[in-house]
Design a protein around this motif. Sequence first.
Motif, PDB file in Angstrom:
ATOM      1  N   THR A 175       5.145 -15.155   9.023  1.00  0.00           N
ATOM      2  CA  THR A 175       5.240 -16.334   9.883  1.00  0.00           C
ATOM      3  C   THR A 175       4.507 -17.540   9.312  1.00  0.00           C
ATOM      4  N   TYR A 176       3.339 -17.299   8.722  1.00  0.00           N
ATOM      5  CA  TYR A 176       2.455 -18.415   8.348  1.00  0.00           C
ATOM      6  C   TYR A 176       2.065 -18.432   6.873  1.00  0.00           C
ATOM      7  N   GLY A 177       2.737 -17.630   6.046  1.00  0.00           N
ATOM      8  CA  GLY A 177       2.322 -17.498   4.652  1.00  0.00           C
ATOM      9  C   GLY A 177       2.192 -18.805   3.907  1.00  0.00           C
ATOM     10  N   ALA A 178       3.059 -19.763   4.195  1.00  0.00           N
ATOM     11  CA  ALA A 178       3.020 -21.048   3.491  1.00  0.00           C
ATOM     12  C   ALA A 178       1.774 -21.848   3.838  1.00  0.00           C
ATOM     13  N   ARG A 179       1.116 -21.484   4.929  1.00  0.00           N
ATOM     14  CA  ARG A 179      -0.073 -22.228   5.377  1.00  0.00           C
ATOM     15  C   ARG A 179      -1.380 -21.515   5.043  1.00  0.00           C
ATOM     16  N   ILE A 180      -1.297 -20.310   4.468  1.00  0.00           N
ATOM     17  CA  ILE A 180      -2.506 -19.573   4.090  1.00  0.00           C
ATOM     18  C   ILE A 180      -2.868 -19.905   2.647  1.00  0.00           C
ATOM     19  N   VAL A 181      -4.100 -20.341   2.450  1.00  0.00           N
ATOM     20  CA  VAL A 181      -4.540 -20.805   1.139  1.00  0.00           C
ATOM     21  C   VAL A 181      -4.977 -19.610   0.286  1.00  0.00           C
ATOM     22  N   LEU A 182      -4.008 -18.869  -0.199  1.00  0.00           N
ATOM     23  CA  LEU A 182      -4.274 -17.720  -1.067  1.00  0.00           C
ATOM     24  C   LEU A 182      -2.990 -17.386  -1.801  1.00  0.00           C
ATOM     25  N   GLN A 183      -3.085 -17.213  -3.100  1.00  0.00           N
ATOM     26  CA  GLN A 183      -1.945 -16.813  -3.901  1.00  0.00           C
ATOM     27  C   GLN A 183      -2.062 -15.318  -4.187  1.00  0.00           C
ATOM     28  N   PRO A 184      -1.366 -14.469  -3.409  1.00  0.00           N
ATOM     29  CA  PRO A 184      -1.504 -13.026  -3.598  1.00  0.00           C
ATOM     30  C   PRO A 184      -0.795 -12.546  -4.863  1.00  0.00           C
ATOM     31  N   CYS A 185      -1.201 -11.382  -5.346  1.00  0.00           N
ATOM     32  CA  CYS A 185      -0.573 -10.795  -6.523  1.00  0.00           C
ATOM     33  C   CYS A 185       0.722 -10.083  -6.159  1.00  0.00           C
ATOM     34  N   GLY A 186       0.911  -9.841  -4.885  1.00  0.00           N
ATOM     35  CA  GLY A 186       2.105  -9.191  -4.374  1.00  0.00           C
ATOM     36  C   GLY A 186       2.048  -9.258  -2.866  1.00  0.00           C
ATOM     37  N   SER A 187       3.160  -8.967  -2.219  1.00  0.00           N
ATOM     38  CA  SER A 187       3.143  -9.074  -0.764  1.00  0.00           C
ATOM     39  C   SER A 187       4.217  -8.210  -0.129  1.00  0.00           C
ATOM     40  N   GLU A 188       3.980  -7.840   1.105  1.00  0.00           N
ATOM     41  CA  GLU A 188       4.993  -7.240   1.969  1.00  0.00           C
ATOM     42  C   GLU A 188       4.792  -7.814   3.370  1.00  0.00           C
ATOM     43  N   PRO A 189       5.363  -8.991   3.620  1.00  0.00           N
ATOM     44  CA  PRO A 189       5.131  -9.690   4.871  1.00  0.00           C
ATOM     45  C   PRO A 189       5.760  -9.024   6.088  1.00  0.00           C
ATOM     46  N   ALA A 190       6.673  -8.094   5.895  1.00  0.00           N
ATOM     47  CA  ALA A 190       7.290  -7.396   7.023  1.00  0.00           C
ATOM     48  C   ALA A 190       6.543  -6.110   7.379  1.00  0.00           C
ATOM     49  N   MET A 191       5.476  -5.784   6.656  1.00  0.00           N
ATOM     50  CA  MET A 191       4.780  -4.518   6.865  1.00  0.00           C
ATOM     51  C   MET A 191       4.146  -4.450   8.255  1.00  0.00           C
ATOM     52  N   LEU A 192       4.307  -3.294   8.902  1.00  0.00           N
ATOM     53  CA  LEU A 192       3.695  -3.011  10.192  1.00  0.00           C
ATOM     54  C   LEU A 192       2.788  -1.785  10.047  1.00  0.00           C
ATOM     55  N   PRO A 193       1.801  -1.631  10.916  1.00  0.00           N
ATOM     56  CA  PRO A 193       0.937  -0.450  10.840  1.00  0.00           C
ATOM     57  C   PRO A 193       1.727   0.847  11.036  1.00  0.00           C
ATOM     58  N   HIS A 194       1.310   1.878  10.344  1.00  0.00           N
ATOM     59  CA  HIS A 194       1.950   3.198  10.410  1.00  0.00           C
ATOM     60  C   HIS A 194       0.861   4.226  10.726  1.00  0.00           C
ATOM     61  N   SER A 195       1.140   5.118  11.669  1.00  0.00           N
ATOM     62  CA  SER A 195       0.128   6.098  12.080  1.00  0.00           C
ATOM     63  C   SER A 195      -0.268   7.061  10.966  1.00  0.00           C
ATOM     64  N   GLN A 196       0.575   7.212   9.960  1.00  0.00           N
ATOM     65  CA  GLN A 196       0.187   8.053   8.825  1.00  0.00           C
ATOM     66  C   GLN A 196      -1.067   7.487   8.159  1.00  0.00           C
ATOM     67  N   ASP A 197      -1.123   6.174   8.058  1.00  0.00           N
ATOM     68  CA  ASP A 197      -2.285   5.533   7.430  1.00  0.00           C
ATOM     69  C   ASP A 197      -3.460   5.446   8.400  1.00  0.00           C
ATOM     70  N   LEU A 198      -3.155   5.300   9.678  1.00  0.00           N
ATOM     71  CA  LEU A 198      -4.201   5.369  10.701  1.00  0.00           C
ATOM     72  C   LEU A 198      -4.876   6.736  10.645  1.00  0.00           C
ATOM     73  N   LEU A 199      -4.060   7.776  10.471  1.00  0.00           N
ATOM     74  CA  LEU A 199      -4.586   9.135  10.376  1.00  0.00           C
ATOM     75  C   LEU A 199      -5.498   9.291   9.157  1.00  0.00           C
ATOM     76  N   SER A 200      -5.118   8.676   8.038  1.00  0.00           N
ATOM     77  CA  SER A 200      -5.964   8.744   6.842  1.00  0.00           C
ATOM     78  C   SER A 200      -7.342   8.148   7.114  1.00  0.00           C
ATOM     79  N   LEU A 201      -7.357   6.974   7.731  1.00  0.00           N
ATOM     80  CA  LEU A 201      -8.629   6.319   8.044  1.00  0.00           C
ATOM     81  C   LEU A 201      -9.423   7.124   9.068  1.00  0.00           C
ATOM     82  N   ALA A 202      -8.728   7.688  10.049  1.00  0.00           N
ATOM     83  CA  ALA A 202      -9.407   8.491  11.069  1.00  0.00           C
ATOM     84  C   ALA A 202     -10.045   9.737  10.461  1.00  0.00           C
ATOM     85  N   THR A 203      -9.412  10.294   9.438  1.00  0.00           N
ATOM     86  CA  THR A 203      -9.961  11.482   8.784  1.00  0.00           C
ATOM     87  C   THR A 203     -11.293  11.165   8.114  1.00  0.00           C
TER      88      THR A 203
END
Length: 226
Positions: free
Chosen positions: A168-196
């Motif tokens: 939504t706002y990437g053009a207004r964020i002052v950072l040039q990333p090395c890569g991106s996935e702007p459509a990414m949403l949280p996934h419980s598989q990764d939540l589970l990793s952090l919870a572990t």
Amino acid sequence: MTTLLALDTATEACSVALLHDGKVLSHYEVAPRLHAQRLLPMIQDLLGEAGLALSALDAIAFGRGPGAFTGVRIAIGVVQGLAFALDRPVLPVSNLAVLAQRALREHGAQQVAAAIDARMDEVYWGCYAAERGEMRLQGVEAVLPPESARLPRGAAGDWFAAGTGWSTYGARIVLQPCGSEPAMLPHSQDLLSLATFAWARGEALPADQAQPVYLRDNVATPKQPV
């Protein structure tokens, strides 16, 4: 063997994940406005797939926000209901951290600038770096205008951009990333990793401490009459 259930409804995605006997199972779907109807059946299906009863769980992890107010409340309501009934502890996990952990898993990103669209011309913002396979917060999480989003003090190297705030706002964020996935949403598989990781450190909490983190103080404050 530890058995953990993780669930998340803080964004458009609704997902659940289960760790049992060293194996991970997960169900994930993008289902805006259907989380309340889908979450419990997804949990039941996942436990059925694993051949487990709810009583087999050692703890329940959940996305504690930031994210959509209603979505975060749905997750916490379900988690508290289950945790109280089972007398099990809970593991709150930041949804921004979950995004960063997903970027690590799917893209090998070692440093992630996670941003979730917070509406009202703002983003939920957090920067994370990998430490022994776990994304750890660098600086603080915040809700702010896109132009105010910054890397933490002393940051260097390449940063990966993840999350709908970038869409939504990437053009207004002052950072040039090395890569991106702007459509990414949280996934419980990764939540589970952090919870572990949190479980191993003894960070589980009583069920009544399953609280949301909205970052925006006035998210549920009604307008005052004029």
